[in-house]
Motif scaffolding. Sequence first.
Motif, PDB file in Angstrom:
ATOM      1  N   HIS A 110       0.804  -1.223   0.000  1.00 56.90           N
ATOM      2  CA  HIS A 110       0.000   0.000   0.000  1.00 56.90           C
ATOM      3  C   HIS A 110       0.832   1.264   0.000  1.00 56.90           C
ATOM      4  CE1 HIS A 110      -3.503  -2.463   0.800  1.00 56.90           C
ATOM      5  NE2 HIS A 110      -2.850  -3.038   1.784  1.00 56.90           N
ATOM      6  N   LEU A 170       1.694   3.465  -2.095  1.00 62.59           N
ATOM      7  CA  LEU A 170       1.212   4.662  -2.781  1.00 62.59           C
ATOM      8  C   LEU A 170       0.143   5.380  -1.944  1.00 62.59           C
ATOM      9  CD1 LEU A 170       1.448   6.359  -5.343  1.00 62.59           C
ATOM     10  CD2 LEU A 170      -0.453   5.048  -6.280  1.00 62.59           C
ATOM     11  N   THR A 171      -0.833   4.599  -1.436  1.00 65.70           N
ATOM     12  CA  THR A 171      -1.875   5.179  -0.579  1.00 65.70           C
ATOM     13  C   THR A 171      -1.244   5.841   0.639  1.00 65.70           C
ATOM     14  OG1 THR A 171      -3.200   3.271  -1.200  1.00 65.70           O
ATOM     15  CG2 THR A 171      -4.041   4.640   0.585  1.00 65.70           C
ATOM     16  N   ALA A 212       0.905   8.985  -0.351  1.00 61.97           N
ATOM     17  CA  ALA A 212       0.060  10.080  -0.829  1.00 61.97           C
ATOM     18  C   ALA A 212      -0.634  10.752   0.343  1.00 61.97           C
ATOM     19  CB  ALA A 212      -0.959   9.563  -1.829  1.00 61.97           C
ATOM     20  N   SER A 213      -1.256   9.976   1.211  1.00 64.71           N
ATOM     21  CA  SER A 213      -2.000  10.609   2.292  1.00 64.71           C
ATOM     22  C   SER A 213      -1.053  11.255   3.299  1.00 64.71           C
ATOM     23  CB  SER A 213      -2.968   9.634   2.957  1.00 64.71           C
ATOM     24  OG  SER A 213      -2.268   8.653   3.645  1.00 64.71           O
ATOM     25  N   PHE A 220      -7.635   6.924  -2.472  1.00 64.91           N
ATOM     26  CA  PHE A 220      -6.702   5.957  -3.055  1.00 64.91           C
ATOM     27  C   PHE A 220      -7.132   4.519  -2.767  1.00 64.91           C
ATOM     28  CE2 PHE A 220      -4.085   9.595  -3.699  1.00 64.91           C
ATOM     29  CZ  PHE A 220      -3.160   9.261  -4.661  1.00 64.91           C
TER      30      PHE A 220
END
Lengths: 121, 239
Positions: free
Chosen positions: A82, A84-85, A88-89, B123
């Motif tokens: 995970h 990327l999630t 990003a957050s 996402f």
Amino acid sequence: MVQGFLILLVCQLAGEWLMVWFGWPIPGPVAGMLLLLAGLLAVGRVPDSLRLPAEGLVRHLSLLFVPAGVGLMLFADTLAQHWLTILASLILSTFLTLALTGWMLQAFEKRQQKGRSKAWN
Amino acid sequence: MELTSFWVYFNARPLFWMVITLAAYLLASALNRKAGGTALLHPVLVAMLMIIALLTLSNTSYNTYFEGAQFIHFLLGPATVALAVPLFDHRARIRQMVVPIMLVCLSGSLTAVVTTLWIGQLFGGSDKLLLSLAPKSVTSPIAIGISEQIGGFPSLSAGLALTTGMIGCLLAPLVFRLLKIHSDTSSGFALGMAAHGFGTAYAMQRSTLAGAFAGLAMGLTGVFSSILIPQIVKLFGLG
């Protein structure tokens, strides 16, 4: 030095106990910080025996995060899956929080300073 | 054969991993100074990676490592309490700004949680991951408690909070330049809000005033977040 360290630990312990007693969700060390601050305000000065260990600990604060940080290795799979999630957050949210709080407080500060110089004129 | 048994014997001693932690940190700090103090080579990040590499290579479990490292970890408690000292030293400046501080801290805590969950949902993060991400701007010991309460993975939350701290130190110079935030009080406060203990350590390098405001922001965010996050998580339909 030893006395000061004892003060720090006693505040932490009292913080833990109080929060359990009241059933509040505030962690012991933060409650301990508030207790120590209240104590210092009551006494009106920082005893030398406290200043030495307190400043030493605060100066090397980041070292103390290393053991917990190494714990990320336990979540290698989750992170790989995970990333990327998570990134990003974390990045976007941290950017927004930094920008908003820094900007807001500085705007308040400027207004305060303006108000004060007006009062002096 | 002899060498392996020597290694196993050493591994079992907590002192060894404590020494390694301190040595890795000192080495990482020296590297960071050589590199001109760039936040990209944050000493904690570099030390962490060195230790993780060593643990992986020597096939040592995190639990064995922590048997030694816990003595360093334990100092986080008294160190948090000790932040009362810089707060006390700068009490006059803080008293002048009590109302703005409270307002900014409330909006900052809300922003930190809401944007994290919102972007995470965008996402497609799983509920469990989102719940572990929620307390990311809160200092690790508090993040662990919040995560436990709302049903995330506590130790993942602690790690994510640390990662946030590093990201905050990386982003801060850029954000402050973009928005022309120059005062020690505002930049320190923003660092403590967004990057908790890491931000506080970073702000301390700037000045003790910045550090005191960072410590204040960190403490207040911890208190506000432990009350706010469980409610906000419900609004997002989690937990």
